[in-house]
Write a protein that holds these residues in place. Structure first.
Motif, short mmCIF file in Angstrom:
data_model
loop_
_atom_site.label_atom_id
_atom_site.label_comp_id
_atom_site.label_asym_id
_atom_site.label_seq_id
_atom_site.Cartn_x
_atom_site.Cartn_y
_atom_site.Cartn_z
N ALA A 31 -61.70 35.04 -3.08
CA ALA A 31 -61.57 33.77 -3.81
C ALA A 31 -62.95 33.25 -4.21
O ALA A 31 -63.14 32.81 -5.36
N ALA A 32 -63.91 33.32 -3.31
CA ALA A 32 -65.26 32.84 -3.62
C ALA A 32 -65.90 33.67 -4.73
O ALA A 32 -66.54 33.12 -5.63
N SER A 33 -65.70 34.98 -4.68
CA SER A 33 -66.32 35.85 -5.70
C SER A 33 -65.69 35.66 -7.07
O SER A 33 -66.32 35.93 -8.09
N ARG A 34 -64.46 35.18 -7.12
CA ARG A 34 -63.76 34.98 -8.38
C ARG A 34 -63.79 33.52 -8.84
O ARG A 34 -63.27 33.19 -9.90
N GLY A 35 -64.31 32.66 -7.98
CA GLY A 35 -64.35 31.25 -8.32
C GLY A 35 -62.99 30.60 -8.37
O GLY A 35 -62.74 29.69 -9.16
N VAL A 36 -62.08 31.08 -7.52
CA VAL A 36 -60.74 30.50 -7.47
C VAL A 36 -60.54 29.78 -6.14
O VAL A 36 -61.20 30.08 -5.14
N ASP A 37 -59.62 28.86 -6.12
CA ASP A 37 -59.29 28.13 -4.90
C ASP A 37 -58.55 29.07 -3.96
O ASP A 37 -57.51 29.64 -4.33
N ALA A 38 -59.03 29.21 -2.74
CA ALA A 38 -58.39 30.10 -1.77
C ALA A 38 -56.96 29.66 -1.47
O ALA A 38 -56.14 30.48 -1.03
N LYS A 39 -56.64 28.40 -1.73
CA LYS A 39 -55.27 27.92 -1.49
C LYS A 39 -54.26 28.68 -2.35
O LYS A 39 -53.11 28.84 -1.95
N THR A 40 -54.69 29.17 -3.52
CA THR A 40 -53.76 29.95 -4.34
C THR A 40 -53.33 31.22 -3.60
O THR A 40 -52.19 31.67 -3.77
N LEU A 41 -54.21 31.78 -2.80
CA LEU A 41 -53.86 32.96 -2.01
C LEU A 41 -52.96 32.57 -0.83
O LEU A 41 -52.00 33.27 -0.52
N VAL A 42 -53.27 31.46 -0.20
CA VAL A 42 -52.45 30.98 0.93
C VAL A 42 -51.03 30.70 0.47
O VAL A 42 -50.06 30.93 1.19
N ASP A 43 -50.89 30.22 -0.76
CA ASP A 43 -49.57 29.87 -1.31
C ASP A 43 -48.86 31.04 -1.99
O ASP A 43 -47.68 30.91 -2.36
N ALA A 44 -49.55 32.16 -2.18
CA ALA A 44 -48.95 33.29 -2.91
C ALA A 44 -47.81 33.91 -2.12
O ALA A 44 -47.81 33.93 -0.88
N ARG A 45 -46.84 34.42 -2.86
CA ARG A 45 -45.68 35.09 -2.25
C ARG A 45 -45.28 36.27 -3.13
O ARG A 45 -45.61 36.31 -4.31
N LEU A 46 -44.56 37.22 -2.55
CA LEU A 46 -44.13 38.39 -3.31
C LEU A 46 -42.95 38.09 -4.23
O LEU A 46 -42.84 38.67 -5.30
N ALA A 47 -42.08 37.23 -3.79
CA ALA A 47 -40.88 36.89 -4.56
C ALA A 47 -40.51 35.45 -4.24
O ALA A 47 -40.87 34.94 -3.17
N PRO A 48 -39.81 34.80 -5.15
CA PRO A 48 -39.49 33.38 -4.95
C PRO A 48 -38.75 33.07 -3.65
O PRO A 48 -38.92 32.00 -3.07
N ASP A 49 -37.95 34.01 -3.16
CA ASP A 49 -37.17 33.76 -1.95
C ASP A 49 -37.86 34.25 -0.68
O ASP A 49 -37.24 34.29 0.39
N MET A 50 -39.14 34.59 -0.78
CA MET A 50 -39.89 35.05 0.40
C MET A 50 -40.92 34.00 0.79
O MET A 50 -41.34 33.18 -0.02
N LEU A 51 -41.33 34.06 2.04
CA LEU A 51 -42.38 33.17 2.52
C LEU A 51 -43.71 33.50 1.87
O LEU A 51 -43.98 34.66 1.53
N ASN A 52 -44.55 32.50 1.73
CA ASN A 52 -45.89 32.71 1.21
C ASN A 52 -46.79 33.32 2.29
O ASN A 52 -46.34 33.56 3.42
N LEU A 53 -48.07 33.53 1.97
CA LEU A 53 -49.00 34.12 2.93
C LEU A 53 -49.05 33.29 4.21
O LEU A 53 -49.00 33.85 5.32
N ALA A 54 -49.14 31.98 4.08
CA ALA A 54 -49.17 31.12 5.27
C ALA A 54 -47.92 31.36 6.13
O ALA A 54 -48.02 31.49 7.35
N GLY A 55 -46.77 31.42 5.50
CA GLY A 55 -45.52 31.66 6.23
C GLY A 55 -45.49 32.99 6.93
O GLY A 55 -44.96 33.12 8.04
N GLN A 56 -46.06 34.01 6.30
CA GLN A 56 -46.10 35.34 6.93
C GLN A 56 -46.96 35.31 8.19
O GLN A 56 -46.58 35.86 9.23
N ILE A 57 -48.09 34.63 8.11
CA ILE A 57 -48.97 34.54 9.27
C ILE A 57 -48.33 33.67 10.36
O ILE A 57 -48.39 34.01 11.55
N GLN A 58 -47.67 32.60 9.96
CA GLN A 58 -46.97 31.76 10.93
C GLN A 58 -45.89 32.56 11.66
O GLN A 58 -45.75 32.46 12.88
N ARG A 59 -45.13 33.36 10.92
CA ARG A 59 -44.06 34.13 11.56
C ARG A 59 -44.60 35.25 12.44
O ARG A 59 -44.04 35.54 13.49
#
Length: 169
Positions: A31-59
């Motif tokens: 995220a830092a090397s691309r100048g993007v907000d790391a939150k976009t990665l935390v919120d990313a998911r593979l499909a709309p009905d799947m948990l995001n990255l945060a949810g995967q780590i929580q589970r």
């Protein structure tokens, strides 16, 4: 003593949580090397009905700590599932690791044959402790680790098979 259940769980979970922690390092650097907000990665998911990255780590955290509690007859710490940043996810992993490291081998006495009933959603099954660990808890944990890997890979974070396998001692 029950060294088998201890050996098949604590070190395996610690290793997988270490992999997740290294994924967060790579995600933050990406995220830092691309100048993007790391939150976009935390919120990313593979499909709309799947948990995001945060949810995967929580589970993955929940699966590991709750499995150990079920195997040992103890209590697992409860976390709010409210992490929204890489720093908060790192903290959750650290708290989970600390809990796992606090459970010593004698706590596993009788765990391999302990009856463990799971009744959640569509699941209503009773296992022996060893079957619970091998047929449910470990596969469920690694599903979430692998899904976290896939989310980051889909987002362009350079993670590969050797990252998933982690370091070897």
């Amino acid at each position: 003593m029950s060294p088998i259940a201890h050996r098949l769980s604590i070190p395996v979970y610690l290793r997988g949580l270490g992999v997740l922690s290294s994924y967060l390092d790579k995600a933050e650097a990406f995220a830092a090397s691309r100048g993007v907000d790391a939150k976009t990665l935390v919120d990313a998911r593979l499909a709309p009905d799947m948990l995001n990255l945060a949810g995967q780590i929580q589970r993955a955290s929940d699966t590991s700590k709750n499995a150990i509690a079920r195997l040992t007859g103890g209590a697992a710490p409860r976390f709010e599932d409210n992490e929204t940043s890489i720093a908060e996810l790192r903290e959750r992993i650290a708290k989970t690791r600390a809990f796992l490291q606090s459970v010593d081998e004698p706590a596993f006495d009788g765990s391999e044959t302990r009856e463990i009933a799971l009744k959640t959603g569509k699941l209503d099954v009773t296992f022996t402790g060893l079957d619970f660990l091998l047929q449910f808890a470990l596969p469920n944990f690694f599903f979430h680790v692998a899904t976290a890997h896939a989310i980051l890979r889909q987002q362009g974070v350079p993670v590969g098979k050797t990252d998933y396998l982690g370091p070897f001692a």
